[in-house]
Enzyme design. Structure first.
Site, PDB file in Angstrom:
ATOM      1  N   THR A   1      41.246  35.681  39.240  1.00  0.00           N
ATOM      2  CA  THR A   1      41.580  35.130  37.933  1.00  0.00           C
ATOM      3  C   THR A   1      41.615  36.222  36.866  1.00  0.00           C
ATOM      4  OG1 THR A   1      40.290  33.236  38.630  1.00  0.00           O
ATOM      5  CG2 THR A   1      40.999  33.271  36.342  1.00  0.00           C
ATOM      6  N   PHE A   2      40.665  37.143  36.967  1.00  0.00           N
ATOM      7  CA  PHE A   2      40.533  38.118  35.893  1.00  0.00           C
ATOM      8  C   PHE A   2      40.948  39.526  36.265  1.00  0.00           C
ATOM      9  CE2 PHE A   2      37.204  34.905  35.299  1.00  0.00           C
ATOM     10  CZ  PHE A   2      37.691  34.344  34.126  1.00  0.00           C
ATOM     11  N   SER A  46      43.135  42.157  46.846  1.00  0.00           N
ATOM     12  CA  SER A  46      43.118  40.757  46.440  1.00  0.00           C
ATOM     13  C   SER A  46      43.403  40.655  44.958  1.00  0.00           C
ATOM     14  CB  SER A  46      41.751  40.142  46.733  1.00  0.00           C
ATOM     15  OG  SER A  46      40.785  40.743  45.895  1.00  0.00           O
ATOM     16  N   ASP A 102      33.120  33.218  37.165  1.00  0.00           N
ATOM     17  CA  ASP A 102      34.123  32.870  38.172  1.00  0.00           C
ATOM     18  C   ASP A 102      33.495  32.885  39.567  1.00  0.00           C
ATOM     19  OD1 ASP A 102      36.534  32.265  39.308  1.00  0.00           O
ATOM     20  OD2 ASP A 102      37.382  34.269  39.101  1.00  0.00           O
TER      21      ASP A 102
END
Ligand SMILES: *[C@@H]1O[C@H](CO)[C@@H](O)[C@H](O)[C@H]1NC(C)=O
Ligand SMILES: *[C@@H]1O[C@H](CO)[C@@H](O)[C@H](O)[C@H]1NC(C)=O
Ligand SMILES: *[C@@H]1O[C@H](CO)[C@@H](O)[C@H](O)[C@H]1NC(C)=O
Ligand SMILES: *[C@@H]1O[C@H](CO)[C@@H](O)[C@H](O)[C@H]1NC(C)=O
Ligand SMILES: *[C@@H]1O[C@H](CO)[C@@H](O)[C@H](O)[C@H]1NC(C)=O
Ligand SMILES: *[C@@H]1O[C@H](CO)[C@@H](O)[C@H](O)[C@H]1NC(C)=O
Ligand SMILES: *[C@@H]1O[C@H](CO)[C@@H](O)[C@H](O)[C@H]1NC(C)=O
Ligand SMILES: *[C@@H]1O[C@H](CO)[C@@H](O)[C@H](O)[C@H]1NC(C)=O
Length: 752
Positions: free
Chosen positions: A481-482, A478, A598
């Protein structure tokens, strides 16, 4: 127990679709076919026409008379079909029936008195049909009855007193029928009754005093009838009362002062009656009142009590169409949650206090009074109330708007910068990956530093193999965002999940020692619902974090993967457990003063037993936003989960985490994505759910109906969890509960 039983039913249903017809039918204890567009001609004869019925082809759609030949039938669940004709008496003859659900069909005729044969019948749901006639008195023979719901039919006659023999009755819903007469005195014997819903009939008389002994009653809804008695002084003897809905009747007399003792009341509807006297100031003591206080269309006079200002949770106040006089007391500014007010058609006078909910209301909320003035009715009150104050407030309003506006502008430009940055990074990465592939096939990059914290894994983890695994795209699990996550199989057979931090955050490499210290600290953070780092590797300018591999993927996959077959959809009890687990993990993080950057369903991992574990906790420590490293991208989070205030505060906070958690909870309840084009332009899941009342939709239309229609118990729990999610996603950070309170609220739902 109930959950287990329901699971059993669901399984039975999946297996039984086609076995139901024909000979098998004789043995079937459970008949369930929900929302199948059923039209059933002649169950019982093995024939092609039976098969066609399950395909929804045009047959005559009646339950056959000989269904009673299924001697073991315990559960009959056929809700949301198009079945018509009478409910055959034969289904009650063998007397084994425990659950009867025929809601949302087109059944007509009377409820057969043979229903009294079924001593074990505990749940009867026959609402939303076209049933006529009276409720048979044999209903009193159903000693196990806990739930009787027959709303929205054409039933008539009296509400039979025999219900009072059903000592386990918890819910009685006869709303929207043609019942007449009074509420039987004997209902006072129903010690387990929690909801009595009789609205929309032609009942009259008093609210019987005996009802005040129903200690467990939490909802009394007799609205829209012809009740013509008074409100008993001791109404609050029902200490659990949360909903008192008496509107649209002919209730006379005064509102008793004792109403202030109803400490748990959430909603008080007294509108459209013929109440006289004044508004008792004691109403201000009902601090829980939040849904609505509606006293409109009565004959109340006197002053508005300033004590109403203490109702700081109240959302809607309607006192319109009475004969109230005097000023609107400035104390009402204490009603901090107010959204909707109506003071119209009274004898009020003076200046409308300066209070945002008032000025934001349409002028129709104030019209029809003798001498009210000021915004929003008219801009000024002439010389009598020269209104400098209001002017100042208007000015400061504009300033606030300007500040918010520029905040948004800053956020937009920051977002653009971040996006540009990410695009550039991606381009760089593509270029680099291409290069790396060539170089790395033969020789691995040199590892600068790397450790496994967990002793018994030290032998099993090969750091070179870890690095290699992250160089192959086929290992990619996967991308967040980071970071991007890879699956890495060690030569020893141990499987790891490896998180490669995005190069946006390269700065951390230059703070290696700090990072290592943080990782070591986090590896000791011991909580069942948190993913702990088990090691790290640094090579070139890349940082890799090592974790256990969780074979069941993420919560996002569990909820949203469209390929999932319905029978693998998690049921409500397991969803609630997941919601509680995530909340516990976050509550623990907040307890040790770590704010997550997040939170999203994609960052909740599921272990082999579907226990949830919150991931990416180290990111928050490595990219400490308060220290300036990567604070900009940190603010971004994941779309749909970002609390509205981040737009101008640019700061990650605990209440912000609560908001993001609320979004995850909404996903669990609705099985919808946090952002979806279906919601309309600019509308995300949170807005869609919060605006449901405006669209005239009930909570039931929001919840995943595949779960909420399974049982009264599930539906109730889901509604309670929905309330928690609404609190968490409140626009105002200060109004959101603390994570630890969220845990408590959810645990309570589970226990009840
Ligand atoms: C099958 O249905 C037809 C009419 O559709 C009926 O005449 C026949 O008797 C049925 N067969 C059996 C075995 O019940
Ligand atoms: C329901 O049944 C009645 C007759 O009992 C019929 O007139 C009506 O069309 C039916 N409605 C639906 C939606 O099938
Ligand atoms: C069932 O209810 C009817 C009507 O209330 C009553 O006459 C009868 O005695 C009851 N039967 C049993 C077995 O309790
Ligand atoms: C009523 O409920 C209680 C608790 O669930 C149960 O033990 C009892 O058997 C029930 N009574 C009847 C008459 O079913
Ligand atoms: C309430 O209404 C009923 C039925 O219309 C009537 O018989 C009764 O006298 C009324 N009671 C009062 C107190 O007005
Ligand atoms: C209300 O509660 C009080 C105190 O428990 C009791 O004395 C009184 O009889 C109750 N009244 C009614 C009508 O139940
Ligand atoms: C208050 O009750 C009246 C009468 O039942 C109703 O017409 C009105 O819409 C209600 N006010 C609000 C704000 O819902
Ligand atoms: C307030 O009540 C009046 C009279 O019932 C109604 O006309 C008006 O629309 C209401 N205002 C609001 C904002 O609901």
């Amino acid at each position: 127990m109930e959950a287990l039983c329901l699971l059993h039913i669901l399984l039975a249903w999946c297996l039984s679709c086609f076995e139901l017809v024909g000979a098998e039918l004789q043995e079937q204890a459970i008949l369930q076919a929900i929302n199948q567009e059923l039209r059933v001609p002649g169950w019982g004869d093995a024939n092609n026409s039976d098969y066609c019925t399950w395909q929804g082809v045009n047959c005559d759609g009646k339950i056959p008379d000989d269904l009673g030949s299924i001697s073991e039938l315990q559960i009959l669940n056929l809700h949301s079909n198009q079945l018509e004709g009478p409910i055959p008496a034969s289904i009650f003859v063998p007397g084994k029936l425990e659950v009867l659900v025929l809601t949302q069909n087109n059944f007509s005729g009377e409820l057969p008195e043979e229903i009294g044969n079924c001593k074990a019948l505990s749940s009867v749901r026959i609402g939303n049909n076209h049933l006529v006639g009276t409720i048979p008195k044999t209903i009193g023979n159903l000693s196990s009855l806990t739930y009787f719901e027959a709303d929205n039919n054409d039933l008539s006659g009296e509400v039979v007193a025999e219900f009072s023999q059903c000592s386990n009755l918890t819910l009685l819903n006869l709303a929207s029928n043609g019942f007449t007469g009074t509420i039987p005195q004997d209902f006072g014997q129903l010690m387990n009754l929690q909801e009595l819903i009789l609205s929309g009939n032609s009942l009259f008389g008093d609210i019987p005093i005996s009802i005040l002994s129903c200690k467990n009653l939490n909802k009394l809804d007799i609205s829209n009838n012809r009740f013509n008695g008074t409100i008993p002084n001791e109404i609050c003897n029902i200490t659990r009362l949360q909903y008192l809905l008496l509107d649209q009747n002919f209730i006379r007399g005064e509102i008793p002062h004792e109403i202030g003792n109803c400490a748990k009341l959430l909603e008080l509807q007294l509108g459209s009656n013929i109440l006289t006297g004044t508004i008792p100031p004691e109403i201000g003591r009902i601090r829980n009142l939040q849904i609505a206080l509606n006293l409109s269309f009565n004959h109340l006079h006197g002053l508005l009590p300033p004590e109403l200002g203490k109702l700081d949770k109240l959302v809607s106040l309607d006192v319109s169409n009475n004969r109230l006089s005097g000023n609107i007391p400035p104390e009402l500014k204490g009603m901090l949650s107010l959204i909707e007010v109506n003071f119209s058609n009274n004898l009020l006078a003076g200046l409308v206090p300066t209070f945002v909910p008032f000025q934001k209301s349409p002028s129709s909320s104030f019209l029809g009074n003798k001498g009210l003035c000021g915004e929003p009715i008219n801009p000024s009150c002439g010389t009598l109330y020269d209104d400098h104050k209001a002017y100042h407030h208007r000015v400061s309003y504009r300033i606030i708007l300007a500040v918010i506006g520029s905040g948004l502008a800053v956020f937009m430009s920051v977002t653009i910068v971040v996006l540009l940055f990410m695009i550039r990074e991606r381009q760089e990465k593509v270029a680099k990956d291409a290069g790396i592939v060539d170089e790395s096939i033969n020789d691995n990059p040199t590892i600068i530093a790397g450790t496994v914290f967990v002793d018994n894994l030290k032998q099993a983890v090969d750091l070179d193999a870890v690095v290699k695994a992250t160089l192959k795209d086929s290992n990619k699990l996967s991308s967040g965002t980071f970071s991007t996550v890879y699956k890495a199989i060690m030569p020893s057979g141990v499987v790891l999940s490896v998180r490669r931090l995005k190069s946006v955050d390269k700065t951390i490499i230059h703070h290696q020692n700090k990072m290592i210290r943080e990782l070591e600290r986090l590896s000791k953070v011991c909580h069942d619902n948190l993913v702990r780092p088990i090691g790290y590797v640094i090579y070139e300018d890349v940082a890799l974090l090592l974790h256990h591999y969780f074979p069941n993927g993420t919560l996002a996959q569990l909820l949203h993967e469209s390929t999932r077959k319905p029978e693998y959809q998690p049921d409500w009890p397991s969803r609630l457990s997941i919601a509680i687990g995530v909340a516990e993990g976050l509550a623990f993080l907040h307890h040790v003063a770590i704010i997550h950057l997040d939170i999203s369903s994609g960052n909740v991992l599921l272990d082999a037993n579907f226990k949830p574990l919150v991931g990416e906790i180290e990111i928050s420590k490595l990219l400490d936003p308060t220290k300036g490293t990567a604070s900009i991208s940190a603010v971004a989070g994941s779309f749909g989960y970002i609390p509205p205030e981040y737009a101008y505060t640019m700061q990650v906070t605990a209440p912000g985490n609560v908001y993001s958690y609320g979004v995850v909870l909404l996903e669990i309840l609705t099985t919808r994505l946090p952002v979806d084009e279906d919601f309309g332009e600019g509308v995300d899941l949170v807005k869609w759910v919060h605006s449901a009342p405006v669209r005239g939709e009930t909570p039931e239309q929001i919840l995943d109906a595949r779960l909420s229609t399974v049982s009264f118990g599930w539906r109730k729990e889901m509604l309670a969890a929905l309330k928690v999610a609404l609190l968490c996603t409140d626009n105002t950070p200060a109004k959101r509960p603390k994570m630890k309170n969220v845990v408590e609220m959810l645990r309570e739902i589970k226990q009840n």
